[in-house]
Motif scaffolding. Sequence first.
Motif, short mmCIF file in Angstrom:
data_model
loop_
_atom_site.label_atom_id
_atom_site.label_comp_id
_atom_site.label_asym_id
_atom_site.label_seq_id
_atom_site.Cartn_x
_atom_site.Cartn_y
_atom_site.Cartn_z
N GLY A 615 1.19 -0.83 -0.44
CA GLY A 615 -0.12 0.22 0.16
C GLY A 615 0.49 1.37 0.13
N GLY A 616 1.76 1.37 -0.01
CA GLY A 616 2.64 2.21 -0.13
C GLY A 616 4.12 2.74 0.66
N GLY A 617 3.47 2.08 2.30
CA GLY A 617 4.63 1.84 3.21
C GLY A 617 5.70 1.96 3.67
N ALA A 618 6.84 1.99 4.23
CA ALA A 618 7.92 2.01 4.34
C ALA A 618 8.31 1.29 5.15
CB ALA A 618 8.61 3.54 4.36
N VAL A 619 9.39 0.35 5.54
CA VAL A 619 10.25 -0.65 6.92
C VAL A 619 11.00 -0.12 6.67
CG1 VAL A 619 10.28 -3.43 7.35
CG2 VAL A 619 7.96 -1.90 6.53
N LEU A 620 11.36 0.09 8.25
CA LEU A 620 13.11 -0.46 8.34
C LEU A 620 13.38 -1.33 9.04
CD1 LEU A 620 15.87 1.24 8.31
CD2 LEU A 620 16.01 3.00 10.00
N ALA A 621 14.05 -1.77 9.01
CA ALA A 621 14.49 -3.45 9.76
C ALA A 621 15.83 -3.66 10.52
CB ALA A 621 14.08 -4.99 8.87
N THR A 622 16.44 -3.75 11.22
CA THR A 622 17.83 -4.14 11.91
C THR A 622 18.21 -5.08 12.91
OG1 THR A 622 17.11 -2.83 14.04
CG2 THR A 622 17.85 -1.80 12.25
N GLY A 623 18.92 -5.70 12.51
CA GLY A 623 19.41 -7.23 13.37
C GLY A 623 18.35 -8.25 12.92
N THR A 624 17.55 -9.21 13.56
CA THR A 624 17.54 -10.13 13.13
C THR A 624 15.76 -9.68 12.80
OG1 THR A 624 16.94 -11.08 15.44
CG2 THR A 624 19.01 -11.19 14.18
N SER A 625 15.75 -8.42 12.45
CA SER A 625 14.03 -8.08 12.79
C SER A 625 13.59 -8.81 11.07
CB SER A 625 13.49 -6.89 12.65
OG SER A 625 13.84 -6.78 14.90
N GLY A 626 12.35 -9.27 10.49
CA GLY A 626 11.99 -10.42 9.57
C GLY A 626 12.98 -11.18 9.59
N LEU A 627 13.73 -11.96 10.01
CA LEU A 627 14.77 -12.87 9.98
C LEU A 627 14.44 -13.87 11.02
CD1 LEU A 627 16.33 -10.96 9.13
CD2 LEU A 627 18.42 -11.72 8.18
N GLU A 629 15.55 -16.27 13.94
CA GLU A 629 16.78 -15.71 15.25
C GLU A 629 17.80 -16.39 14.59
OE1 GLU A 629 16.31 -16.46 19.91
OE2 GLU A 629 14.75 -17.62 18.99
N ASP A 630 18.17 -17.60 13.91
CA ASP A 630 19.56 -17.96 13.59
C ASP A 630 19.88 -16.95 12.68
OD1 ASP A 630 18.17 -19.09 12.01
OD2 ASP A 630 19.12 -20.55 12.15
N GLY A 631 19.71 -16.10 12.21
CA GLY A 631 19.52 -15.39 10.74
C GLY A 631 20.21 -15.52 9.87
N ARG A 632 19.31 -16.75 9.64
CA ARG A 632 20.28 -17.51 8.15
C ARG A 632 19.06 -18.09 7.04
NH1 ARG A 632 24.82 -21.18 7.98
NH2 ARG A 632 25.14 -21.52 10.88
N THR A 633 17.26 -17.45 7.96
CA THR A 633 16.08 -17.78 7.10
C THR A 633 15.93 -16.21 6.53
OG1 THR A 633 15.75 -19.74 7.43
CG2 THR A 633 14.20 -18.30 6.50
N LEU A 634 15.24 -15.77 5.64
CA LEU A 634 14.79 -14.40 5.02
C LEU A 634 12.90 -14.91 5.40
CD1 LEU A 634 14.69 -11.67 4.80
CD2 LEU A 634 14.96 -11.56 2.22
N LEU A 635 12.75 -14.53 6.07
CA LEU A 635 11.29 -13.96 6.47
C LEU A 635 10.40 -12.80 5.64
CD1 LEU A 635 10.82 -15.34 9.93
CD2 LEU A 635 10.99 -16.76 8.44
N LEU A 636 10.82 -11.81 5.24
CA LEU A 636 10.07 -10.68 4.68
C LEU A 636 10.89 -10.76 4.23
CD1 LEU A 636 7.59 -9.10 5.36
CD2 LEU A 636 9.29 -7.22 6.47
#
Length: 855
Positions: A615-627, A629-636
């Motif tokens: 819908g036009g919104g913007a997202v800023l993610a940091t660290g493991t947000s959107g991933l 917990e182990d940082g290996r899989t992208l969810l977003l």
Amino acid sequence: MAASSWPASGSRSRTTCSQWLGRQGASTQIWPCIASNMNRHRAGRTLTDHRPFSTGWATTVVPGSVRNRRPMPRPRMRRLWSSAKQISMLRPPPASSVSTSGRPVAVARQTCPSISGSMSTASRKPTPRARCSRRYNPWPSAGGPLRRMIDRYEPNRLKGVDETSKVRALLLTVSSVGPVRYNTAPRNNANGGTLSKQFPLRYRQIHLDFHTGPDIPDVGADFDAREFALMMKKAHVNSVTVFAKCHHGHLYYNTKRPERHPGLRKGLDLLASQIDALHRQDIRAPIYISVQCDEYAANTYPQWVARKPDTSQVKWGNSVFTPGWQIMDMASPYQEFLAEQTREVLDRFRPVDGIFFDMCWDQPSTNAYFMDAMVKAGLNPESEQDRNRYARILALGYMKRFHAMVRASSPKATVFFNARPLFNLAEEIAFQEQVEIEALPTGGWGYMYFPKNVRFARTFDKPYLGMTARFHKSWADFGGLKPYAALEYETSQMMAHGARCSIGDQLHPRGVLDKAAYELIGKVYARVEQREPWLQGAVPLTQIGLFQVPTGVLSTTQTISGSDEGATRMLTQLKHQFDVVRPESDLDRYEVLVLPDVIRLDDATLRRLRSYIKGGGAVLATGTSGLSEDGRTLLLAELGIRPAGMSPFTATYIRFGKEISSDVPPSDHVMYERGVRVTPARGATSLARVVEPYFERAWNHFCSHRQTPGDRLSRWSAAVQNGRCGYIAFPIFSAFATHGNYPYRLLVRSLLERLLPEPLLRVDAPTSTEATVMRQGQRTIVHLLQYCPERRTEKLDIVEDIVPLFGVPLSLKVARKPRRVYLAPEGTDVPFEHLAGRVNLRVPEIRGHAMVVFE
């Protein structure tokens, strides 16, 4: 006056008490006061009712009292009628029926006409229910109640005075009391909702602690109700939370319960006197009740105390010899004990302005009562997780119970349960009529606790306030006064965020307020009162929604996560306007969402975020947000990165790309926290890269004093942009809270400038300057705060000096040109220009707190 002036017991003649009293020649002002002893719950209103045992014995507004609110039994009524007889025999001198102020005054009558005589033309026709039955004989033996009435209304002024003079003084006192203008009309709260079912929450409050140990022998010995209320009024206070029950478990009102404080003078109803006196000054008086701290109950019923897994009692302090509160187990019969106390307070002081329940955190226990209840709920007492879970269930249960109890008794009362973990506010808001954010900056909370939590609290449709204190350190700091500049800063922070103000104090055991403290408070609250026209009904304007990172700490309100604190500090320093939100919030109202460091995303939240981005919104993610917990899989997937797991290095370095290197020192900037190894996906842009060290520092190979120096530029990205999404590969907000390294702020600033090119507000001021934007009807109000807390002890930040700023450039995003821009409350016009949808100006001076109003 002869007793025969009342109809004989066998007479059929009937009349209303108001008719009869008018014929007896007594002051028309005294009767509501006598009547209010019979049925208090309607006092304080315009009295027109003619029922014989109601407050409607004169059409005037009289100050409502809070004692003996329940209808009095007939023997008590008869004794009060006897008092009425004594007063009526004084025969006040003739006077006109109405004074020049429009207030009814005494009308003397030299004769006592027969009660069967004609009714005065000024009297209303009595209804059948308004007639006195002959079985109510008003003339039992005289004496006693009159003395108690006089002692109640003016206990100190009438010492050593003979009875006749006392009565005359009482008549004069009551006749001179003006109408109590106690406004209970609804008004809009700070979130735009209407408080139609409760008292309006006021802006200048005092939380008056009175935790008084049983060894204090002279409780309330020097208390003077009139001086107490007048000092509050002089200090511009309009709401005072007063004590029914303290942490010591003692009660401060007249009761037959043994918990009444042993040092409280016999006959002194301290709480009732406080409430009566405050109401006469149009000051609200919600009542305080301690919940899980009760020394009296703990010592009397030790089996009710909460227990740790090692069977030791739950107690403030780590030793039985450390002074501190014993904590009660709400699964034990103590809850019913507390309910009985609360019910008595609600019955005795109905209708209450509000109830403030304190010390209400989730308290796990291994008490037999607690474990039995767990087993019945299907939980395992041996599991710490289950004990915490049941503590939450138990707390929500008693909150629901006591909230319903208060609202059933006093439907307009405010209700608040303090010491709750604010990150669970969404689950508990149904039981909170307002949100009070206890945050004493010098008492362990710090100066970031309130700004972070108020941005979350204000997203709910409930009024909210901030609570600080006048103490140099924390609660019960007798003799401790904070500098004026500090208290001005703390209340200015509250105003800038749309919150009401509350200042904590503790009343001396003898009942005397600290004059210096109220001179300080009065000076601060005079500022607040001047600014109230620009505060009432104002709501925040924001562009960014910052996802909340719960701490998981259930037993305190003082802890906030490093990610929350770092993000609050950083966005405040960048002058961005933001709320703290949760996944269930209305996300579409924000232009940018920030997912700080460790936000876990379930399927429902992922769907909402994808819809928001689409819908036009913007997202800023940091660290493991959107991933994962182990940082290996992208969810977003919209982040546009390819993750490869956590970095093997504790410390690495950030090299800014040329796209975002403006005003950034040309160096590789250390990142003290472990990040995620990522590369940009197709179509995404790497804005910063990671420089990795020679090796991970260890006991058997290290270099110099601290982190290993950088070796070479790696292929891993530190920051990536993919259209309307940005990503930083480090827990940058918690790192900023821990280390305060300013290049972290520059990196976040650069990504936000690309995601939000037109911020609501730009202020060219030091990073210490705080700025908020509020909307009040057709006005937009910018609050600018410039105070600098200074670390003067190991753990204490002090604000003692206010250093002004001059000629501060400000630019506000406004679609239409305003008619006028001025400073409030001074009214000084500020020159401005309107260009390309923004109003540009220079604020002449910021001396602590400036309010720039756009109309």
